[in-house]
Design a protein around this motif. Structure first.
Motif, mmCIF file in Angstrom:
data_model
loop_
_atom_site.group_PDB
_atom_site.id
_atom_site.type_symbol
_atom_site.label_atom_id
_atom_site.label_comp_id
_atom_site.label_asym_id
_atom_site.label_seq_id
_atom_site.Cartn_x
_atom_site.Cartn_y
_atom_site.Cartn_z
ATOM 1 N N VAL A 245 0.861 -1.166 0.000
ATOM 2 C CA VAL A 245 0.000 0.000 0.000
ATOM 3 C C VAL A 245 0.901 1.221 0.000
ATOM 4 O O VAL A 245 1.587 1.516 0.982
ATOM 5 N N GLU A 246 0.955 1.927 -1.121
ATOM 6 C CA GLU A 246 1.867 3.048 -1.248
ATOM 7 C C GLU A 246 1.303 4.289 -0.566
ATOM 8 O O GLU A 246 0.088 4.490 -0.521
ATOM 9 N N ALA A 247 2.190 5.115 -0.038
ATOM 10 C CA ALA A 247 1.776 6.348 0.612
ATOM 11 C C ALA A 247 0.995 7.210 -0.369
ATOM 12 O O ALA A 247 1.417 7.427 -1.505
ATOM 13 N N GLY A 248 -0.148 7.680 0.071
ATOM 14 C CA GLY A 248 -0.948 8.564 -0.759
ATOM 15 C C GLY A 248 -1.843 7.853 -1.749
ATOM 16 O O GLY A 248 -2.606 8.503 -2.455
ATOM 17 N N SER A 249 -1.756 6.525 -1.839
ATOM 18 C CA SER A 249 -2.590 5.811 -2.795
ATOM 19 C C SER A 249 -4.011 5.699 -2.267
ATOM 20 O O SER A 249 -4.251 5.745 -1.066
ATOM 21 N N ASP A 250 -4.978 5.570 -3.164
ATOM 22 C CA ASP A 250 -6.357 5.369 -2.751
ATOM 23 C C ASP A 250 -6.470 4.016 -2.062
ATOM 24 O O ASP A 250 -5.912 3.023 -2.521
ATOM 25 N N HIS A 251 -7.199 3.981 -0.977
ATOM 26 C CA HIS A 251 -7.352 2.720 -0.260
ATOM 27 C C HIS A 251 -8.607 2.772 0.595
ATOM 28 O O HIS A 251 -9.218 3.830 0.771
ATOM 29 N N PHE A 252 -8.991 1.583 1.096
ATOM 30 C CA PHE A 252 -10.067 1.473 2.065
ATOM 31 C C PHE A 252 -9.465 0.972 3.373
ATOM 32 O O PHE A 252 -8.280 0.631 3.446
ATOM 33 N N TRP A 253 -10.319 0.918 4.403
ATOM 34 C CA TRP A 253 -9.877 0.399 5.698
ATOM 35 C C TRP A 253 -10.565 -0.929 5.988
ATOM 36 O O TRP A 253 -11.775 -1.062 5.844
ATOM 37 N N LEU A 254 -9.765 -1.892 6.390
ATOM 38 C CA LEU A 254 -10.251 -3.207 6.793
ATOM 39 C C LEU A 254 -10.071 -3.300 8.302
ATOM 40 O O LEU A 254 -8.951 -3.281 8.807
ATOM 41 N N THR A 255 -11.178 -3.372 9.040
ATOM 42 C CA THR A 255 -11.126 -3.394 10.497
ATOM 43 C C THR A 255 -11.266 -4.814 11.025
ATOM 44 O O THR A 255 -12.218 -5.526 10.657
ATOM 45 N N LEU A 256 -10.333 -5.254 11.862
ATOM 46 C CA LEU A 256 -10.401 -6.571 12.482
ATOM 47 C C LEU A 256 -11.290 -6.479 13.718
ATOM 48 O O LEU A 256 -10.974 -5.756 14.662
ATOM 49 N N LYS A 257 -12.407 -7.200 13.698
ATOM 50 C CA LYS A 257 -13.395 -7.064 14.764
ATOM 51 C C LYS A 257 -12.828 -7.394 16.136
ATOM 52 O O LYS A 257 -13.107 -6.715 17.122
ATOM 53 N N LYS A 258 -12.031 -8.454 16.215
ATOM 54 C CA LYS A 258 -11.587 -8.915 17.540
ATOM 55 C C LYS A 258 -10.649 -7.930 18.207
ATOM 56 O O LYS A 258 -10.710 -7.718 19.421
ATOM 57 N N SER A 259 -9.766 -7.318 17.446
ATOM 58 C CA SER A 259 -8.756 -6.440 18.031
ATOM 59 C C SER A 259 -9.016 -4.963 17.796
ATOM 60 O O SER A 259 -8.445 -4.108 18.467
ATOM 61 N N LYS A 261 -8.019 -3.474 15.233
ATOM 62 C CA LYS A 261 -6.931 -3.018 14.374
ATOM 63 C C LYS A 261 -7.456 -2.677 12.988
ATOM 64 O O LYS A 261 -8.332 -3.357 12.453
ATOM 65 N N LYS A 262 -6.910 -1.605 12.397
ATOM 66 C CA LYS A 262 -7.298 -1.205 11.050
ATOM 67 C C LYS A 262 -6.146 -1.476 10.090
ATOM 68 O O LYS A 262 -4.998 -1.142 10.366
ATOM 69 N N VAL A 263 -6.490 -2.068 8.962
ATOM 70 C CA VAL A 263 -5.509 -2.442 7.941
ATOM 71 C C VAL A 263 -5.885 -1.760 6.636
ATOM 72 O O VAL A 263 -7.051 -1.798 6.221
ATOM 73 N N LYS A 264 -4.913 -1.140 5.968
ATOM 74 C CA LYS A 264 -5.171 -0.539 4.665
ATOM 75 C C LYS A 264 -5.305 -1.636 3.610
ATOM 76 O O LYS A 264 -4.566 -2.619 3.612
ATOM 77 N N ILE A 265 -6.275 -1.456 2.710
ATOM 78 C CA ILE A 265 -6.467 -2.415 1.629
ATOM 79 C C ILE A 265 -6.741 -1.654 0.346
ATOM 80 O O ILE A 265 -7.552 -0.726 0.312
ATOM 81 N N GLY A 329 -15.449 -0.691 -0.279
ATOM 82 C CA GLY A 329 -15.488 0.386 0.704
ATOM 83 C C GLY A 329 -14.905 -0.128 2.000
ATOM 84 O O GLY A 329 -14.350 -1.232 2.056
ATOM 85 N N ASP A 330 -15.016 0.652 3.069
ATOM 86 C CA ASP A 330 -14.512 0.185 4.362
ATOM 87 C C ASP A 330 -15.315 -1.020 4.836
ATOM 88 O O ASP A 330 -16.554 -1.052 4.739
ATOM 89 N N VAL A 331 -14.610 -2.015 5.334
ATOM 90 C CA VAL A 331 -15.236 -3.295 5.724
ATOM 91 C C VAL A 331 -14.617 -3.768 7.019
ATOM 92 O O VAL A 331 -13.436 -3.539 7.296
ATOM 93 N N SER A 332 -15.427 -4.461 7.849
ATOM 94 C CA SER A 332 -14.887 -5.129 9.041
ATOM 95 C C SER A 332 -14.909 -6.625 8.778
ATOM 96 O O SER A 332 -15.735 -7.134 8.026
ATOM 97 N N VAL A 333 -13.964 -7.344 9.415
ATOM 98 C CA VAL A 333 -13.837 -8.770 9.168
ATOM 99 C C VAL A 333 -13.569 -9.498 10.475
ATOM 100 O O VAL A 333 -12.883 -8.995 11.355
ATOM 101 N N ASP A 334 -14.137 -10.703 10.592
ATOM 102 C CA ASP A 334 -13.936 -11.552 11.771
ATOM 103 C C ASP A 334 -13.561 -12.937 11.276
ATOM 104 O O ASP A 334 -14.169 -13.468 10.352
ATOM 105 N N TYR A 335 -12.532 -13.521 11.887
ATOM 106 C CA TYR A 335 -12.102 -14.877 11.485
ATOM 107 C C TYR A 335 -11.420 -15.562 12.647
ATOM 108 O O TYR A 335 -11.091 -14.936 13.641
#
Length: 335
Positions: A245-259, A261-265, A329-335
């Motif tokens: 994920v390059e600085a300044g690139s368009d991205h969404f946020w992937l949120t880990l439900k358990k923790s 934590k937000k991850v760029k995607i 778009g922004d999404v949350s995920v649980d696994y």
């Protein structure tokens, strides 16, 4: 869902080429589950204290009294198995799974096209089909780098000689000048080896570049899309396992439900790629949307490239396969 989880014992190990090995397994208790030729299993192991798993196609046929996997020494798990898995060892296996087989996708006159270790489902399907229909009209064209890289070389020749209906050819990138099929598979080779191509169903398996080239070739030759069936273990087209994920690139946020934590995607990047790129650990075996090992539950707008192993209820509940799912778009995920 994966159908079975069981422990198998290794009863045989054979070097097929300089970098390909086959292992034979039986169940430690009871009988092996029923299997369709061309199906896959997931092998579980541990590397440096961390659980790892990968999916491999069974190269054995349903008539064999054992399951056989044939693995090239490439990649973390495959290399580890080459170094450590020996006679008498036990290993946990999930499966079988997968719809790439002549039972689910039947055809009276199949054309099997494979390259490299993509031969494994073809070898299983070929042997199974000939056991059921010894006089079957089958064309089998396998591509390899050199004669030394041909998996099951002598067995292929023996089987073809024993069945008049089988026309078998090896396309070799490196071979003596007098060899008839030197280079890479071409439309001219296909027309000569399978002149009735358009009347056949084609079953295709191999490395992604090979499969992409052959798909284009078959389309140009006029093969209807519904007559092409493919199997591959890799990421869906256009995705990347480790795309940064390059600085300044368009991205969404992937949120880990358990923790939390937000991850760029990135748009087009799979959930699995984003999670692994952020240092997260997720069970993923086939990485092709086939085995179901990377099931996760999502909230938000997603796009599934594969829904294999997922029920209608799963889809309504937001269940997805991380290896073959992108987001809008922004999404949350649980696994």
């Amino acid at each position: 869902m994966i159908s079975t989880s069981l422990t198998l014992r290794c009863i045989g190990r054979r070097a097929d080429t300089h970098d390909v090995t086959s292992w034979q397994f039986v169940a430690t208790e009871g009988a092996l589950p029923a299997v369709l030729a061309g199906q896959c299993v997931t092998l579980h192991t541990e590397i440096d204290g961390k659980p790892q798993c990968r999916a491999y196609t069974l190269s054995s046929s349903p008539q064999d009294p054992f399951w056989q996997v044939t693995i090239k020494d490439v990649g973390l798990v495959s290399h580890h198995l080459h170094q450590t898995l020996q006679l008498g060892d036990e290993i946990r296996v999930d499966g079988p799974f997968g719809d790439f087989n002549l039972a689910v996708l039947p055809c009276e006159r199949p054309l099997l096209l494979s390259a490299g270790s993509g031969i494994t489902p073809m070898w299983a399907m070929l042997r199974d089909e000939l056991a059921k229909r010894p006089d079957a009209d089958i064309r089998f064209i396998h591509s390899a780098r050199s004669p030394e890289d041909v998996i099951f070389a002598s067995d292929q020749a023996t089987l073809a000689e024993a069945h008049a209906g089988v026309r078998h050819a090896l396309v070799l990138e490196q071979a003596p000048a007098a060899y008839p099929w030197v280079g890479r598979l071409t439309p001219a080779m296909l027309r000569e080896l399978a002149p009735d191509l358009l009347a056949r169903h084609v079953y295709l398996c191999g490395p992604a570049p090979y499969m992409a080239a052959v798909c284009t070739m078959l389309a140009e030759l006029g093969l209807p899309a519904e007559q092409l069936h493919q199997e591959s273990f890799g990421l869906p087209a256009g995705t990347s396992r480790t795309a940064p994920v390059e600085a300044g690139s368009d991205h969404f946020w992937l949120t880990l439900k358990k923790s939390g934590k937000k991850v760029k995607i990135l748009p087009g990047q799979t959930l699995l790629a984003a999670l692994e790129g952020a240092g997260e650990t997720m069970v993923a075996a086939c990485r092709a949307g086939v085995c179901g090992a990377c099931r996760c539950t999502t909230e938000g707008e997603i796009e599934r490239q594969s829904v294999m192993t997922l029920s209608a209820q799963d889809l309504e509940s937001g269940v997805a396969l991380a290896c073959s799912c992108t987001i809008r778009g922004d999404v949350s995920v649980d696994y």
